[in-house]
Design an enzyme around this catalytic site. Structure first.
Site, PDB file in Angstrom:
ATOM      1  N   CYS A  34       0.831  -1.197   0.000  1.00 35.01           N
ATOM      2  CA  CYS A  34       0.000   0.000   0.000  1.00 35.01           C
ATOM      3  C   CYS A  34       0.871   1.254   0.000  1.00 35.01           C
ATOM      4  CB  CYS A  34      -0.938   0.001   1.204  1.00 35.01           C
ATOM      5  SG  CYS A  34      -2.143  -1.338   1.164  1.00 35.01           S
ATOM      6  N   HIS A  78      -7.224  -4.945   6.362  1.00 29.14           N
ATOM      7  CA  HIS A  78      -6.391  -4.271   7.354  1.00 29.14           C
ATOM      8  C   HIS A  78      -5.447  -5.275   8.003  1.00 29.14           C
ATOM      9  CE1 HIS A  78      -9.381  -0.688   7.918  1.00 29.14           C
ATOM     10  NE2 HIS A  78      -8.964  -0.839   6.680  1.00 29.14           N
ATOM     11  N   GLU A  80      -4.656  -6.011  11.102  1.00 28.71           N
ATOM     12  CA  GLU A  80      -5.173  -6.822  12.199  1.00 28.71           C
ATOM     13  C   GLU A  80      -6.135  -7.897  11.712  1.00 28.71           C
ATOM     14  OE1 GLU A  80      -7.392  -2.817  12.504  1.00 28.71           O
ATOM     15  OE2 GLU A  80      -5.608  -3.646  11.566  1.00 28.71           O
ATOM     16  N   CYS A 106      -9.794   0.396  13.149  1.00 24.11           N
ATOM     17  CA  CYS A 106     -11.041   1.052  12.773  1.00 24.11           C
ATOM     18  C   CYS A 106     -12.178   0.380  13.550  1.00 24.11           C
ATOM     19  CB  CYS A 106     -11.274   0.940  11.269  1.00 24.11           C
ATOM     20  SG  CYS A 106     -11.651  -0.744  10.697  1.00 24.11           S
ATOM     21  N   CYS A 109     -12.729  -3.377  12.462  1.00 21.02           N
ATOM     22  CA  CYS A 109     -11.695  -4.297  12.929  1.00 21.02           C
ATOM     23  C   CYS A 109     -11.716  -4.453  14.446  1.00 21.02           C
ATOM     24  CB  CYS A 109     -10.317  -3.847  12.452  1.00 21.02           C
ATOM     25  SG  CYS A 109     -10.059  -4.138  10.684  1.00 21.02           S
ATOM     26  N   TYR A 127      -5.786   6.068  14.582  1.00 18.75           N
ATOM     27  CA  TYR A 127      -6.581   6.129  13.355  1.00 18.75           C
ATOM     28  C   TYR A 127      -7.429   7.394  13.410  1.00 18.75           C
ATOM     29  CZ  TYR A 127      -9.759   4.428   9.675  1.00 18.75           C
ATOM     30  OH  TYR A 127     -10.508   4.291   8.523  1.00 18.75           O
TER      31      TYR A 127
END
Length: 154
Positions: A34, A78, A80, A106, A109, A127
């Site tokens: 990413c 993500h 996690e 988030c 998650c 975040y």
């Protein structure tokens, strides 16, 4: 026999290990393809890393996380979530473990973290939406934010 969450009695020793695992999570984040943000995760139980993860596309998909306009594809996982899925595919359980995450989870998650039985979250950067952290605290997960963690040996 029910598993018990193990935490070091000595706060200095706990912080030393927290920082060491976080440095490892930072290294793991570098594996992400990413461009916008690279996030790494480790799940540790009884002093052993039982899973790792970083943000990226699902297996079998092109490693491009962003579209031509720089927006993240909806299907990018993500860090996690990837780590929790690795535990699900193994003979291990995340019950009573610690999740080391380079960025706080988030809200979606955070539900996975709680349902996986993770009892402690150690994260580095926040975040943009803190509702995931608020949810975990309400669910009884111990949440710790580290600051000033570098890759260099401390």
């Amino acid at each position: 026999m029910d598993e018990v969450f193990i935490k070091y009695d000595n706060p200095r020793k706990q912080e030393r290990y927290d920082r060491a695992y976080m440095r490892m999570a930072l290294e793991w984040a570098k594996l992400s393809h990413c461009r916008r943000r690279q996030v790494g995760a480790l799940i540790v139980k009884d002093g052993q890393i039982i899973a790792d993860g970083y943000n990226g596309t699902p297996s079998g998909f092109d490693n491009q996380c962003e579209d031509c306009e720089g927006s993240t594809h909806w299907y990018v996982l993500h860090a996690e979530a990837n780590a929790i899925m690795k535990v699900a595919r193994s003979m291990n359980s995340a019950k009573n473990s610690t999740l080391y995450l380079t960025m706080s989870p988030c809200k979606d998650c955070s539900k996975l973290v709680h349902q996986a039985g993770i009892k402690r979250l150690v994260y580095l950067d926040g975040y943009k939406d803190c509702s995931g952290i608020e949810f975990l605290e309400k669910a009884g997960v111990e949440v710790v934010q580290l600051t000033d963690v570098s890759i260099e040996h401390e």
